[in-house]
Design an enzyme around this catalytic site. Structure first.
Site, PDB file in Angstrom:
ATOM      1  N   PHE A  33       0.855   0.217   5.736  1.00  0.00           N
ATOM      2  CA  PHE A  33       0.848  -0.259   7.112  1.00  0.00           C
ATOM      3  C   PHE A  33       1.330   0.829   8.056  1.00  0.00           C
ATOM      4  O   PHE A  33       1.830   1.871   7.634  1.00  0.00           O
ATOM      5  CB  PHE A  33       1.666  -1.544   7.271  1.00  0.00           C
ATOM      6  N   ALA A 150       5.069   7.419   3.012  1.00  0.00           N
ATOM      7  CA  ALA A 150       3.999   6.608   3.606  1.00  0.00           C
ATOM      8  C   ALA A 150       4.563   5.204   3.671  1.00  0.00           C
ATOM      9  O   ALA A 150       5.489   4.868   2.932  1.00  0.00           O
ATOM     10  CB  ALA A 150       2.759   6.634   2.737  1.00  0.00           C
ATOM     11  N   LYS A 151       3.978   4.401   4.524  1.00  0.00           N
ATOM     12  CA  LYS A 151       4.512   3.052   4.680  1.00  0.00           C
ATOM     13  C   LYS A 151       3.777   2.120   3.726  1.00  0.00           C
ATOM     14  O   LYS A 151       2.869   1.393   4.108  1.00  0.00           O
ATOM     15  CB  LYS A 151       4.370   2.626   6.134  1.00  0.00           C
ATOM     16  N   LEU A 152       4.161   2.208   2.462  1.00  0.00           N
ATOM     17  CA  LEU A 152       3.550   1.367   1.435  1.00  0.00           C
ATOM     18  C   LEU A 152       4.260   0.017   1.477  1.00  0.00           C
ATOM     19  O   LEU A 152       5.500  -0.040   1.375  1.00  0.00           O
ATOM     20  CB  LEU A 152       3.699   1.997   0.051  1.00  0.00           C
TER      21      LEU A 152
END
Ligand SMILES: Cc1ncc(COP(=O)(O)O)c(C=O)c1O
Length: 310
Positions: A33, A150-152
């Site tokens: 996201f 990263a926006k996992l």
């Protein structure tokens, strides 16, 4: 005023965008996201989306990590996002949530043999941390060991644990340490200290999310205040001896920290460097500083349209 979403390749009211209960990403956190801000400028009657392209570059990198293949380029996603915000038509600050996810309605822990899709929606959202200066605690939850960058979605469960623990203990936000015990970041923000007049922030090797706001703040500090930022390990005790401390994030902007673990930071007020950075940053994100206009995407372009029809 209703919010809109781009969902399953179509624009629709947000209330109609629904996922099936077997969607893979809901079960295993197999999504990436972003959080993007649209900042309303009342004087210019314009909404400025901040660092739009930078957010989608980061989303694309996250998709690479999770092996999500999207039928959209970064430019496509930027265009779709502007369309969504324009369709919403809000005249206040908004938050934009893009999500790339494993969209197959198929269970099984894996990344392969699953389709990927992309959605984005926008809604009005004012302050993220509803305070002028935050009270923070160091969390008992350790930042995940694998370098996320990263926006996992699946990684955020630890951040949620940390945030709720902090709130239940009477604080506004948690400061998480990394597995080596060094300061990492807040549950949704990066962190900066002012020590001996110098800005210090955890480095990429501390496993932090490389925040887009963090990057902008480092550039503004150098260009506008003549202060360079040192990126290095920060020990927990340095938090207690800093003269100023603040958090940065798309949602939180620049939020000063007044107190950490019940110890005042400096005199417990917003420090002079933090204050100056807040002022500069506030002008930049609302499209008021022509030097940084390239970072702001105007949505409504009403002034340009009015000019054309004159
Ligand atoms: C864990 C975490 N760290 C840092 C940040 C700040 O990143 P950015 O400035 O790109 O919003 C965020 C916000 O999304 C976050 O969730």
């Amino acid at each position: 005023m209703p919010s809109y979403a781009f969902f399953q390749k179509k624009m629709m009211p947000l209330s109609e965008a629904k996922l099936g209960v077997m969607t893979n990403f809901m079960h295993y956190g197999t999504g990436v996201f972003e959080g993007i801000r649209g900042n309303w400028n009342g004087e210019k009657s314009e909404m400025f989306i901040f660092c739009l392209k930078e957010h989608y570059e980061r989303l694309r990198k996250g998709c690479q990590v999770l092996n999500i293949r999207l039928p959209y380029s970064v430019d496509d996603m930027c265009r779709i996002t502007v369309d969504v915000v324009e369709k919403c038509g809000f005249e206040e600050d908004v938050y934009i949530r893009p999500l790339a996810y494993k969209s197959s309605e198929a269970l099984g822990v894996r990344l392969h043999d699953l389709d990927g899709d992309f959605l984005v929606f926008a809604f009005p959202w004012g302050r993220y941390l509803d305070t002028d200066k935050a009270r923070c605690c160091v969390s008992s939850w350790r930042f995940p060991g694998e370098v996320p960058r990263a926006k996992l979605t699946g990684l955020y469960v630890t951040n949620a644990m940390a945030k709720t623990e902090a709130v239940e203990r009477g604080f506004d936000e948690a400061i998480m340490l990394n597995p080596d015990g060094y300061v990492a970041e807040g549950s949704g923000e990066n962190i900066f200290l002012v020590t001996d007049g110098q800005l210090v922030t955890p480095a990429s090797y501390d496993g932090i999310l490389m925040g887009i706001t963090r990057n902008v703040v480092m550039k503004l500090a150098e260009a506008e205040l003549g202060i360079r930022t040192v990126e290095r390990h920060i020990a927990r005790v340095e938090l207690y001896n800093a003269s100023e401390c603040f958090m940065t994030g798309t949602a939180a902007h620049i939020t000063p920290i007044a107190e950490i673990d019940n110890r005042k930071v400096g005199d417990g007020e917003i420090g002079p460097i933090t204050k100056k950075l807040q002022k500069v940053y506030g002008e930049v994100i609302r499209g008021n500083d022509p030097k940084y206009a390239a970072l702001c995407t105007p949505v409504y372009k009403r002034a340009a349209v009015a000019q054309k029809h004159r």
